[in-house]
Design a protein around this motif. Structure first.
Motif, mmCIF file in Angstrom:
data_model
loop_
_atom_site.group_PDB
_atom_site.id
_atom_site.type_symbol
_atom_site.label_atom_id
_atom_site.label_comp_id
_atom_site.label_asym_id
_atom_site.label_seq_id
_atom_site.Cartn_x
_atom_site.Cartn_y
_atom_site.Cartn_z
ATOM 1 N N TRP A 193 45.767 38.677 -1.117
ATOM 2 C CA TRP A 193 46.245 39.210 0.101
ATOM 3 C C TRP A 193 44.929 38.919 1.367
ATOM 4 C CZ3 TRP A 193 51.175 39.650 1.725
ATOM 5 C CH2 TRP A 193 51.982 39.713 0.671
ATOM 6 N N CYS A 194 45.288 38.621 2.397
ATOM 7 C CA CYS A 194 44.239 38.521 3.205
ATOM 8 C C CYS A 194 44.613 38.680 4.771
ATOM 9 C CB CYS A 194 43.327 37.172 3.288
ATOM 10 S SG CYS A 194 44.615 35.791 3.272
ATOM 11 N N LEU A 195 43.717 39.105 5.643
ATOM 12 C CA LEU A 195 44.047 39.157 6.983
ATOM 13 C C LEU A 195 43.573 37.975 7.588
ATOM 14 C CD1 LEU A 195 44.373 40.847 10.000
ATOM 15 C CD2 LEU A 195 41.882 40.741 9.988
ATOM 16 N N GLU A 196 44.841 37.311 8.682
ATOM 17 C CA GLU A 196 44.651 36.167 9.271
ATOM 18 C C GLU A 196 44.994 36.094 10.407
ATOM 19 O OE1 GLU A 196 47.289 33.279 7.072
ATOM 20 O OE2 GLU A 196 45.992 33.126 5.350
ATOM 21 N N PHE A 197 44.251 35.359 11.259
ATOM 22 C CA PHE A 197 44.803 35.551 12.915
ATOM 23 C C PHE A 197 44.039 34.506 13.639
ATOM 24 C CE2 PHE A 197 40.812 38.129 12.377
ATOM 25 C CZ PHE A 197 39.935 37.674 13.269
ATOM 26 N N ASP A 198 44.808 34.184 14.730
ATOM 27 C CA ASP A 198 44.332 33.193 15.511
ATOM 28 C C ASP A 198 44.526 33.783 17.178
ATOM 29 O OD1 ASP A 198 47.139 32.890 16.202
ATOM 30 O OD2 ASP A 198 47.336 30.809 15.183
ATOM 31 N N PHE A 199 44.510 32.938 18.266
ATOM 32 C CA PHE A 199 44.631 33.605 19.424
ATOM 33 C C PHE A 199 46.053 34.084 19.718
ATOM 34 C CE2 PHE A 199 46.052 29.311 20.164
ATOM 35 C CZ PHE A 199 46.960 29.375 21.012
ATOM 36 N N SER A 200 47.103 33.668 18.833
ATOM 37 C CA SER A 200 48.237 34.237 19.292
ATOM 38 C C SER A 200 49.171 34.912 18.159
ATOM 39 C CB SER A 200 49.236 32.926 19.597
ATOM 40 O OG SER A 200 49.363 32.124 18.553
ATOM 41 N N ASP A 201 48.509 35.135 16.982
ATOM 42 C CA ASP A 201 49.332 35.682 15.785
ATOM 43 C C ASP A 201 48.282 36.521 15.095
ATOM 44 O OD1 ASP A 201 51.516 36.129 14.165
ATOM 45 O OD2 ASP A 201 50.328 35.103 12.939
ATOM 46 N N ILE A 202 48.788 37.720 14.383
ATOM 47 C CA ILE A 202 47.906 38.332 13.568
ATOM 48 C C ILE A 202 49.066 38.744 12.431
ATOM 49 C CG2 ILE A 202 46.652 40.263 13.126
ATOM 50 C CD1 ILE A 202 46.461 40.554 16.496
ATOM 51 N N SER A 203 48.391 38.363 11.222
ATOM 52 C CA SER A 203 49.322 38.975 9.923
ATOM 53 C C SER A 203 48.451 39.317 8.798
ATOM 54 C CB SER A 203 50.366 37.998 9.826
ATOM 55 O OG SER A 203 49.738 36.719 9.121
ATOM 56 N N VAL A 204 48.906 40.280 7.782
ATOM 57 C CA VAL A 204 48.338 40.360 6.757
ATOM 58 C C VAL A 204 49.383 39.291 5.454
ATOM 59 C CG1 VAL A 204 47.904 41.767 4.613
ATOM 60 C CG2 VAL A 204 47.844 42.562 6.919
ATOM 61 N N HIS A 205 48.567 38.449 4.804
ATOM 62 C CA HIS A 205 49.281 37.331 4.404
ATOM 63 C C HIS A 205 48.304 36.759 2.999
ATOM 64 C CE1 HIS A 205 51.784 33.436 4.139
ATOM 65 N NE2 HIS A 205 52.513 33.860 4.816
ATOM 66 N N TYR A 206 49.354 36.259 2.144
ATOM 67 C CA TYR A 206 48.644 36.057 0.955
ATOM 68 C C TYR A 206 48.168 34.275 1.125
ATOM 69 C CZ TYR A 206 53.412 33.830 0.418
ATOM 70 O OH TYR A 206 54.550 33.245 0.716
ATOM 71 N N GLY A 207 48.259 33.842 2.291
ATOM 72 C CA GLY A 207 47.413 32.519 2.358
ATOM 73 C C GLY A 207 48.313 31.449 3.308
ATOM 74 N N ASN A 208 48.564 31.487 4.486
ATOM 75 C CA ASN A 208 49.203 30.535 5.115
ATOM 76 C C ASN A 208 48.166 29.273 5.109
ATOM 77 O OD1 ASN A 208 51.383 31.286 6.594
ATOM 78 N ND2 ASN A 208 50.152 32.801 7.626
ATOM 79 N N LEU A 209 46.734 29.473 4.943
ATOM 80 C CA LEU A 209 45.778 28.541 4.917
ATOM 81 C C LEU A 209 45.071 28.723 3.534
ATOM 82 C CD1 LEU A 209 44.229 28.658 8.358
ATOM 83 C CD2 LEU A 209 45.596 26.913 7.546
ATOM 84 N N SER A 210 45.763 28.329 2.441
ATOM 85 C CA SER A 210 45.083 28.233 1.074
ATOM 86 C C SER A 210 44.689 29.814 0.829
ATOM 87 C CB SER A 210 44.293 27.301 1.064
ATOM 88 O OG SER A 210 43.587 27.504 -0.253
ATOM 89 N N GLY A 211 45.548 30.647 0.316
ATOM 90 C CA GLY A 211 44.934 31.848 -0.367
ATOM 91 C C GLY A 211 44.492 31.597 -1.669
ATOM 92 N N ASN A 212 44.053 30.625 -2.121
ATOM 93 C CA ASN A 212 43.615 30.431 -3.548
ATOM 94 C C ASN A 212 42.255 31.230 -3.401
ATOM 95 O OD1 ASN A 212 45.487 28.523 -4.531
ATOM 96 N ND2 ASN A 212 44.287 26.852 -3.631
ATOM 97 N N ARG A 213 42.009 32.309 -4.754
ATOM 98 C CA ARG A 213 41.003 32.953 -4.801
ATOM 99 C C ARG A 213 39.653 32.358 -4.707
ATOM 100 N NH1 ARG A 213 43.485 36.333 -10.099
ATOM 101 N NH2 ARG A 213 41.378 36.373 -10.403
ATOM 102 N N PHE A 214 39.529 31.148 -5.088
ATOM 103 C CA PHE A 214 38.479 30.394 -5.214
ATOM 104 C C PHE A 214 37.693 30.317 -3.742
ATOM 105 C CE2 PHE A 214 40.970 26.396 -5.188
ATOM 106 C CZ PHE A 214 40.245 25.771 -4.069
ATOM 107 N N SER A 215 38.367 30.242 -2.837
ATOM 108 C CA SER A 215 38.083 29.749 -1.371
ATOM 109 C C SER A 215 37.209 31.079 -0.851
ATOM 110 C CB SER A 215 39.259 29.619 -0.400
ATOM 111 O OG SER A 215 40.173 30.735 -0.361
ATOM 112 N N GLY A 216 36.122 30.513 -0.106
ATOM 113 C CA GLY A 216 35.262 31.504 0.460
ATOM 114 C C GLY A 216 35.728 32.025 1.786
ATOM 115 N N ARG A 217 35.909 33.487 1.885
ATOM 116 C CA ARG A 217 35.961 34.315 2.928
ATOM 117 C C ARG A 217 35.203 35.273 3.256
ATOM 118 N NH1 ARG A 217 42.768 33.185 3.274
ATOM 119 N NH2 ARG A 217 42.537 31.089 2.108
ATOM 120 N N CYS A 218 35.448 35.571 4.767
ATOM 121 C CA CYS A 218 34.557 36.628 5.069
ATOM 122 C C CYS A 218 35.112 38.308 4.784
ATOM 123 C CB CYS A 218 34.267 36.672 6.472
ATOM 124 S SG CYS A 218 33.288 35.230 6.832
#
Length: 223
Positions: A193-218
């Motif tokens: 799970w991750c927090l995802e947002f842009d200028f119009s939407d905020i959500s807690v999601h498992y990955g609209n943009l690749s929630g794969n665990r190997f990807s690097g996130r802040c």
């Protein structure tokens, strides 16, 4: 008999001390100068900057989920808890029933020590609840992101729009903000799970943009 009792008591006391340190209870904080725990009136206090950042507008370090150090290339083949390209996690899965990161695999705890840790899915859901906090899209020091203000305390934090690391590149920086939680997405354990947002939407999601665990996130830490 008294000596045996005292020996048992000493062993138990040592075990409790080790447990407390492993849980961050006695470990001193290693957070850099300027890091503060901001009280937004929620169940946890939120850091005023990302792990690895030097200021509130800094992006900080990009971590794969469950790893505690950055690297130059992010893929299943370089991921610590992977059996290779096949998205079969060797740790944190429905097989071992480990659904939350342990302190040793928590990048916030590993890098900042003390009581700092990564937030859970539920803690991010608390943060984005409009009854608790207001989210204002803004630009600070030339960086786009959200000013998040606690409605009970009036105090704020700034979340820069970070993008994420995929293979060797940072993608969508300035377009999407994506932050890891410490919670596994149990329906598909190759994701978290991750927090995802842009200028119009905020959500807690498992990955609209690749929630794969190997990807690097802040990571934005809590305590």
């Amino acid at each position: 008999m008294k000596k045996v009792f005292l020996l048992i008591l000493a062993v138990v006391s040592l075990g409790l001390a080790v447990y407390a340190k492993g849980d961050g209870g006695e470990e001193p904080s290693k957070a850099p100068e300027g890091v503060e725990a901001v009280d937004l009136g929620l169940s946890v206090k939120w850091a005023n900057m990302n792990v690895g950042a030097k200021r509130s507008t800094g992006y900080g370090t990009y971590f794969a989920w469950g790893e505690t150090q950055p690297k130059s290339y992010y893929s299943w083949n370089t991921y610590t808890w992977s059996k290779g390209y096949g998205q079969l996690p060797s740790k944190y899965s429905n097989n071992d029933r480990m659904f939350q990161l342990t302190p040793s695999d928590d990048a916030a705890r590993a890098n900042w020590g003390g009581k700092w840790r990564m937030p859970t899915k539920e803690e991010y859901e608390e943060l984005i609840n409009p009854d608790n906090c207001s989210w204002e899209w803004t630009t600070k020091d030339g960086v786009n992101g959200y000013k998040v203000t606690g409605k009970r305390t009036g105090k704020s934090i700034f979340l820069p729009i970070t993008g994420f690391r995929f293979y060797e590149n940072v993608q969508f920086r300035g377009i999407y903000g994506i932050y890891w939680t410490s919670s596994l997405y149990t329906t598909s354990p190759s994701k978290a799970w991750c927090l995802e947002f842009d200028f119009s939407d905020i959500s807690v999601h498992y990955g609209n943009l690749s929630g794969n665990r190997f990807s690097g996130r802040c990571i934005r830490a809590v305590q």
